[in-house]
Design a protein around this motif. Structure first.
Motif, PDB file in Angstrom:
ATOM      1  N   ALA A 182      -9.984  -0.261  -6.318  1.00 29.77           N
ATOM      2  CA  ALA A 182      -9.290   0.972  -6.669  1.00 29.77           C
ATOM      3  C   ALA A 182      -9.178   1.915  -5.474  1.00 29.77           C
ATOM      4  CB  ALA A 182     -10.013   1.662  -7.820  1.00 29.77           C
ATOM      5  N   TYR A 183     -10.292   2.114  -4.777  1.00 32.76           N
ATOM      6  CA  TYR A 183     -10.271   3.038  -3.640  1.00 32.76           C
ATOM      7  C   TYR A 183      -9.414   2.495  -2.497  1.00 32.76           C
ATOM      8  CZ  TYR A 183     -13.675   6.323  -5.514  1.00 32.76           C
ATOM      9  OH  TYR A 183     -14.299   7.283  -6.275  1.00 32.76           O
ATOM     10  N   ALA A 184      -9.450   1.195  -2.283  1.00 33.45           N
ATOM     11  CA  ALA A 184      -8.639   0.605  -1.215  1.00 33.45           C
ATOM     12  C   ALA A 184      -7.155   0.745  -1.512  1.00 33.45           C
ATOM     13  CB  ALA A 184      -9.004  -0.868  -1.031  1.00 33.45           C
ATOM     14  N   VAL A 185      -6.763   0.467  -2.753  1.00 32.87           N
ATOM     15  CA  VAL A 185      -5.348   0.566  -3.129  1.00 32.87           C
ATOM     16  C   VAL A 185      -4.892   2.019  -3.129  1.00 32.87           C
ATOM     17  CG1 VAL A 185      -3.705   0.222  -5.023  1.00 32.87           C
ATOM     18  CG2 VAL A 185      -5.322  -1.593  -4.423  1.00 32.87           C
ATOM     19  N   LYS A 186      -5.705   2.898  -3.692  1.00 34.11           N
ATOM     20  CA  LYS A 186      -5.326   4.319  -3.752  1.00 34.11           C
ATOM     21  C   LYS A 186      -5.132   4.890  -2.351  1.00 34.11           C
ATOM     22  CE  LYS A 186      -4.556   8.358  -5.504  1.00 34.11           C
ATOM     23  NZ  LYS A 186      -3.262   8.629  -6.174  1.00 34.11           N
ATOM     24  N   LYS A 187      -6.008   4.524  -1.435  1.00 32.90           N
ATOM     25  CA  LYS A 187      -5.898   5.025  -0.057  1.00 32.90           C
ATOM     26  C   LYS A 187      -4.612   4.561   0.601  1.00 32.90           C
ATOM     27  CE  LYS A 187      -8.370   5.044   4.370  1.00 32.90           C
ATOM     28  NZ  LYS A 187      -9.576   4.560   5.106  1.00 32.90           N
ATOM     29  N   ALA A 188      -4.146   3.352   0.254  1.00 28.45           N
ATOM     30  CA  ALA A 188      -2.955   2.792   0.895  1.00 28.45           C
ATOM     31  C   ALA A 188      -1.658   3.328   0.307  1.00 28.45           C
ATOM     32  CB  ALA A 188      -2.980   1.267   0.774  1.00 28.45           C
ATOM     33  N   LEU A 189      -1.676   3.670  -0.972  1.00 30.71           N
ATOM     34  CA  LEU A 189      -0.455   4.117  -1.631  1.00 30.71           C
ATOM     35  C   LEU A 189      -0.104   5.552  -1.248  1.00 30.71           C
ATOM     36  CD1 LEU A 189      -1.046   2.782  -5.268  1.00 30.71           C
ATOM     37  CD2 LEU A 189       0.506   1.818  -3.553  1.00 30.71           C
ATOM     38  N   LYS A 190       1.149   5.900  -1.453  1.00 29.01           N
ATOM     39  CA  LYS A 190       1.569   7.287  -1.263  1.00 29.01           C
ATOM     40  C   LYS A 190       0.910   8.161  -2.325  1.00 29.01           C
ATOM     41  CE  LYS A 190       6.045   5.952   0.660  1.00 29.01           C
ATOM     42  NZ  LYS A 190       7.518   5.962   0.493  1.00 29.01           N
ATOM     43  N   PRO A 191       0.632   9.413  -2.030  1.00 23.30           N
ATOM     44  CA  PRO A 191      -0.061  10.289  -2.989  1.00 23.30           C
ATOM     45  C   PRO A 191       0.683  10.422  -4.318  1.00 23.30           C
ATOM     46  CG  PRO A 191      -0.028  11.285  -0.815  1.00 23.30           C
ATOM     47  CD  PRO A 191       0.871  10.083  -0.738  1.00 23.30           C
ATOM     48  N   GLU A 192       2.008  10.315  -4.284  1.00 20.12           N
ATOM     49  CA  GLU A 192       2.795  10.520  -5.508  1.00 20.12           C
ATOM     50  C   GLU A 192       2.931   9.256  -6.356  1.00 20.12           C
ATOM     51  OE1 GLU A 192       5.874   9.864  -2.140  1.00 20.12           O
ATOM     52  OE2 GLU A 192       3.896  10.796  -2.412  1.00 20.12           O
TER      53      GLU A 192
END
Length: 351
Positions: free
Chosen positions: A127-137
């Motif tokens: 989750a943290y790895a994917v969230k960090k890579a994605l755009k904030p929106e």
């Protein structure tokens, strides 16, 4: 017949349908009948007018495959099906790459899915790895096993905006999970401020209108932002394989009826199909990696559609896939300056 006409009028006038109204639609309307097409028309009109014809593609990534001990009778992950004999996960790098590809292709939200025996601490690493890579929106949604109040708060802190969780048809009978446990998880998610996405599933020929009403009622009771229907896909080796599946036409009837019952601007169907899009569905899922309706470890080689496949299907249905850079107007009509416009990939999650 008079009762159906009264229900149609209630729906057309924007009135809330009762459980008995939904039950009557499911008992009395038959696929291909005049009433069937009128039901589809009303359900499509509801979501089409509410969103100006906009529709969304949500992308789901299956993190792992496993012989799951919950042994749900419809799932390729169930240990009894014998499809997957060992635990395998795709790895952090692969998950990030898949999420970025779906985001680049225009997915309006990214879902992460795991089996019921996958360790939560390991899931949060993904989750943290994917969230960090994605755009904030880009909204991140969890499609995971039942969880505690503390884990719900941890999901929120990790950047998830919502969860997909449902009380499935014949829960506790065809699955290894009690209805009470599913409800507790939904309540934990709501208490943590997570948005609930829901669906009546997995629908098979043996399910009655009573079964469908009971499942749909939970979604409405707990404020799900949508609930449509998903049909069961027979998995060879699973306990429910011999019971078969329903047609897309039959599925579309249920999608339309639940859409009117929910009364929400969004309605879903799965797997993506044209009849249900004609019945008011405007949320569909693209899938990659594992899939509980597929016997391949990578569903892109099997049943799963890509984001662009889904976008094309929406367009064929006369809908307008929401572009990732779409700007949602402020709720205050007097505040329409560019600085007050909300930038989001999703009208549904509107973050």
């Amino acid at each position: 017949m008079r009762q159906l006409n009264e229900i149609f009028k209630k729906a057309k006038d924007g009135q809330r349908l009762s459980d008995d109204d939904l039950r009557a639609l499911l008992y009395q309307v038959r696929p291909g009948s005049e009433e069937y097409y009128h039901l589809l028309y009303l359900a499509r009109r509801l979501t089409f007018e509410a969103n100006g014809g906009l529709a969304e593609v949500h992308g789901q990534i299956g993190i792992n495959v496993a012989p799951c001990p919950m042994d749900c009778g419809f799932c390729s992950f169930g240990k009894g099906s014998g499809v997957f004999k060992e635990n395998k996960e795709i790895g952090l790098e692969a998950a990030v790459d898949l999420a970025l590809r779906m985001e680049a292709d225009g997915a309006n939200a990214i879902y992460l899915m795991i089996t019921a025996d996958f360790p939560m601490d390991r899931f949060f690493e993904y989750a943290y790895a994917v969230k960090k890579a994605l755009k904030p929106e880009t909204p991140l949604v969890a499609n995971i096993k039942d969880f505690t109040d503390q884990e719900a708060m941890a999901l929120k802190e990790a950047g998830f905006v919502g969860v997909y969780h449902t009380v499935r048809l014949r829960e506790g009978l065809d699955t290894g999970i009690a209805v009470k446990r599913r409800i507790e998880t939904i309540e934990a998610a709501k208490d943590a401020g997570l948005i609930l996405t829901y669906c009546v599933e997995p629908l098979g020929p043996e399910h009655t209108p009573e079964d469908i009403v009971a499942a749909a009622k939970v979604g409405r009771q707990y404020g799900a932002v949508f609930s449509g229907a998903m049909r069961r896909i027979p998995i060879a080796g699973s306990r429910l394989y011999e019971k078969g599946t329903i047609t897309e036409m039959e599925l579309s009837l249920v999608v339309a009826a639940i859409g009117l019952y929910m009364g929400t601007p969004f309605n879903c169907t799965h797997e993506p199909n044209m009849p249900s899009l004609m019945a008011g569905a405007n949320i569909v899922w693209a899938e990659t990696a594992s899939n509980p309706r597929d016997t391949r470890e990578n569903t892109e080689e099997g049943r799963g559609l890509s984001v662009r496949d889904c976008q094309r299907l929406l367009q064929e249905a006369g809908l307008r896939p929401l572009c990732p850079d779409y700007s949602l107007q402020s709720q205050n009509k007097n505040e329409d300056s560019p600085k007050r416009r909300i930038r989001s990939r999703s009208k549904l999650f509107n973050i």
